[in-house]
Write a protein that holds these residues in place. Structure first.
Motif, PDB file in Angstrom:
ATOM      1  N   ALA A  14       0.833  -1.207   0.000  1.00  0.00           N
ATOM      2  CA  ALA A  14       0.000   0.000   0.000  1.00  0.00           C
ATOM      3  C   ALA A  14       0.864   1.252   0.000  1.00  0.00           C
ATOM      4  CB  ALA A  14      -0.927  -0.009   1.206  1.00  0.00           C
ATOM      5  N   GLU A  15       1.942   1.246   0.766  1.00  0.00           N
ATOM      6  CA  GLU A  15       2.848   2.401   0.814  1.00  0.00           C
ATOM      7  C   GLU A  15       3.532   2.606  -0.533  1.00  0.00           C
ATOM      8  OE1 GLU A  15       6.735   4.017   3.308  1.00  0.00           O
ATOM      9  OE2 GLU A  15       5.677   2.232   4.005  1.00  0.00           O
ATOM     10  N   LYS A  16       3.913   1.497  -1.176  1.00  0.00           N
ATOM     11  CA  LYS A  16       4.549   1.582  -2.499  1.00  0.00           C
ATOM     12  C   LYS A  16       3.588   2.206  -3.513  1.00  0.00           C
ATOM     13  CE  LYS A  16       6.868  -1.217  -6.015  1.00  0.00           C
ATOM     14  NZ  LYS A  16       6.049  -1.116  -7.195  1.00  0.00           N
ATOM     15  N   LYS A  17       2.337   1.754  -3.497  1.00  0.00           N
ATOM     16  CA  LYS A  17       1.349   2.316  -4.421  1.00  0.00           C
ATOM     17  C   LYS A  17       1.141   3.791  -4.158  1.00  0.00           C
ATOM     18  CE  LYS A  17      -1.191  -1.929  -5.384  1.00  0.00           C
ATOM     19  NZ  LYS A  17      -2.474  -2.638  -5.282  1.00  0.00           N
ATOM     20  N   SER A  18       1.112   4.168  -2.884  1.00  0.00           N
ATOM     21  CA  SER A  18       0.944   5.572  -2.527  1.00  0.00           C
ATOM     22  C   SER A  18       2.128   6.404  -3.030  1.00  0.00           C
ATOM     23  CB  SER A  18       0.809   5.700  -1.012  1.00  0.00           C
ATOM     24  OG  SER A  18       0.792   7.042  -0.623  1.00  0.00           O
ATOM     25  N   CYS A  19       3.322   5.884  -2.838  1.00  0.00           N
ATOM     26  CA  CYS A  19       4.523   6.590  -3.300  1.00  0.00           C
ATOM     27  C   CYS A  19       4.555   6.720  -4.825  1.00  0.00           C
ATOM     28  CB  CYS A  19       5.780   5.878  -2.815  1.00  0.00           C
ATOM     29  SG  CYS A  19       6.082   6.044  -1.048  1.00  0.00           S
ATOM     30  N   GLU A  20       4.134   5.680  -5.514  1.00  0.00           N
ATOM     31  CA  GLU A  20       4.095   5.731  -6.981  1.00  0.00           C
ATOM     32  C   GLU A  20       3.082   6.757  -7.471  1.00  0.00           C
ATOM     33  OE1 GLU A  20       3.354   1.631  -7.865  1.00  0.00           O
ATOM     34  OE2 GLU A  20       5.489   1.159  -8.084  1.00  0.00           O
ATOM     35  N   ALA A  21       1.934   6.844  -6.800  1.00  0.00           N
ATOM     36  CA  ALA A  21       0.921   7.837  -7.176  1.00  0.00           C
ATOM     37  C   ALA A  21       1.456   9.247  -6.938  1.00  0.00           C
ATOM     38  CB  ALA A  21      -0.360   7.600  -6.389  1.00  0.00           C
ATOM     39  N   LYS A  22       2.128   9.444  -5.813  1.00  0.00           N
ATOM     40  CA  LYS A  22       2.691  10.764  -5.499  1.00  0.00           C
ATOM     41  C   LYS A  22       3.768  11.133  -6.517  1.00  0.00           C
ATOM     42  CE  LYS A  22       3.101  14.329  -2.798  1.00  0.00           C
ATOM     43  NZ  LYS A  22       2.050  15.337  -2.697  1.00  0.00           N
ATOM     44  N   GLN A  23       4.588  10.152  -6.900  1.00  0.00           N
ATOM     45  CA  GLN A  23       5.626  10.404  -7.898  1.00  0.00           C
ATOM     46  C   GLN A  23       5.007  10.821  -9.230  1.00  0.00           C
ATOM     47  OE1 GLN A  23       7.930   7.004  -9.107  1.00  0.00           O
ATOM     48  NE2 GLN A  23       9.535   8.268 -10.008  1.00  0.00           N
ATOM     49  N   LYS A  24       3.940  10.135  -9.625  1.00  0.00           N
ATOM     50  CA  LYS A  24       3.266  10.467 -10.879  1.00  0.00           C
ATOM     51  C   LYS A  24       2.708  11.890 -10.829  1.00  0.00           C
ATOM     52  CE  LYS A  24      -0.266   8.684 -14.011  1.00  0.00           C
ATOM     53  NZ  LYS A  24      -1.256   7.627 -14.253  1.00  0.00           N
ATOM     54  N   GLU A  25       2.107  12.245  -9.704  1.00  0.00           N
ATOM     55  CA  GLU A  25       1.555  13.592  -9.530  1.00  0.00           C
ATOM     56  C   GLU A  25       2.655  14.650  -9.580  1.00  0.00           C
ATOM     57  OE1 GLU A  25      -0.403  16.187  -5.897  1.00  0.00           O
ATOM     58  OE2 GLU A  25      -0.753  14.036  -5.940  1.00  0.00           O
ATOM     59  N   LEU A  26       3.759  14.388  -8.897  1.00  0.00           N
ATOM     60  CA  LEU A  26       4.864  15.348  -8.880  1.00  0.00           C
ATOM     61  C   LEU A  26       5.523  15.487 -10.254  1.00  0.00           C
ATOM     62  CD1 LEU A  26       6.467  14.488  -5.429  1.00  0.00           C
ATOM     63  CD2 LEU A  26       5.174  16.546  -6.036  1.00  0.00           C
ATOM     64  N   THR A  27       5.590  14.389 -10.992  1.00  0.00           N
ATOM     65  CA  THR A  27       6.149  14.442 -12.346  1.00  0.00           C
ATOM     66  C   THR A  27       5.267  15.311 -13.250  1.00  0.00           C
ATOM     67  OG1 THR A  27       7.170  12.275 -12.086  1.00  0.00           O
ATOM     68  CG2 THR A  27       6.843  13.061 -14.338  1.00  0.00           C
ATOM     69  N   ALA A  28       3.966  15.167 -13.111  1.00  0.00           N
ATOM     70  CA  ALA A  28       3.042  15.989 -13.897  1.00  0.00           C
ATOM     71  C   ALA A  28       3.179  17.457 -13.516  1.00  0.00           C
ATOM     72  CB  ALA A  28       1.606  15.518 -13.687  1.00  0.00           C
ATOM     73  N   GLN A  29       3.313  17.745 -12.228  1.00  0.00           N
ATOM     74  CA  GLN A  29       3.498  19.128 -11.789  1.00  0.00           C
ATOM     75  C   GLN A  29       4.803  19.704 -12.326  1.00  0.00           C
ATOM     76  OE1 GLN A  29       3.290  19.423  -7.529  1.00  0.00           O
ATOM     77  NE2 GLN A  29       1.127  18.882  -7.453  1.00  0.00           N
ATOM     78  N   ARG A  30       5.860  18.893 -12.304  1.00  0.00           N
ATOM     79  CA  ARG A  30       7.156  19.346 -12.820  1.00  0.00           C
ATOM     80  C   ARG A  30       7.051  19.702 -14.295  1.00  0.00           C
ATOM     81  NH1 ARG A  30      11.226  14.841 -13.601  1.00  0.00           N
ATOM     82  NH2 ARG A  30       9.879  14.663 -15.417  1.00  0.00           N
ATOM     83  N   ASP A  31       6.371  18.854 -15.064  1.00  0.00           N
ATOM     84  CA  ASP A  31       6.216  19.102 -16.499  1.00  0.00           C
ATOM     85  C   ASP A  31       5.413  20.375 -16.748  1.00  0.00           C
ATOM     86  OD1 ASP A  31       7.654  16.784 -16.913  1.00  0.00           O
ATOM     87  OD2 ASP A  31       5.888  15.566 -17.389  1.00  0.00           O
ATOM     88  N   THR A  32       4.359  20.581 -15.968  1.00  0.00           N
ATOM     89  CA  THR A  32       3.544  21.786 -16.095  1.00  0.00           C
ATOM     90  C   THR A  32       4.365  23.031 -15.769  1.00  0.00           C
ATOM     91  OG1 THR A  32       1.543  20.567 -15.521  1.00  0.00           O
ATOM     92  CG2 THR A  32       1.466  22.958 -15.259  1.00  0.00           C
ATOM     93  N   LEU A  33       5.139  22.947 -14.689  1.00  0.00           N
ATOM     94  CA  LEU A  33       5.960  24.091 -14.297  1.00  0.00           C
ATOM     95  C   LEU A  33       7.069  24.358 -15.309  1.00  0.00           C
ATOM     96  CD1 LEU A  33       6.192  23.482 -10.458  1.00  0.00           C
ATOM     97  CD2 LEU A  33       4.934  25.291 -11.635  1.00  0.00           C
TER      98      LEU A  33
END
Length: 64
Positions: A14-33
């Motif tokens: 569950a923690e791994k899935k949570s971390c992967e989701a957060k990574q995906k979100e942060l990657t999208a934010q980085r690309d937008t920025l």
């Protein structure tokens, strides 16, 4: 395997899935920025060109 081991493994999954989701979100934010930064740099260059033109010692600059 004992119940405690299984519970620990499920928590880790569950923690791994949570971390992967957060990574995906942060990657999208980085690309937008990064896109926003490119637009702002382009705008800055255009504004700087206007400032340089206005600061020049020409007759056209005098009228601006």
């Amino acid at each position: 395997m004992s119940d405690s081991t299984l519970k620990e493994l499920w928590q880790q999954v569950a923690e791994k899935k949570s971390c992967e989701a957060k990574q995906k979100e942060l990657t999208a934010q980085r690309d937008t920025l990064a896109d926003c930064l490119k637009k702002l740099e382009k705008s800055k260059l255009a504004e700087q060109a206007d400032v340089d033109r206005l600061e020049g010692h020409s007759l056209a600059a005098f009228f601006y």
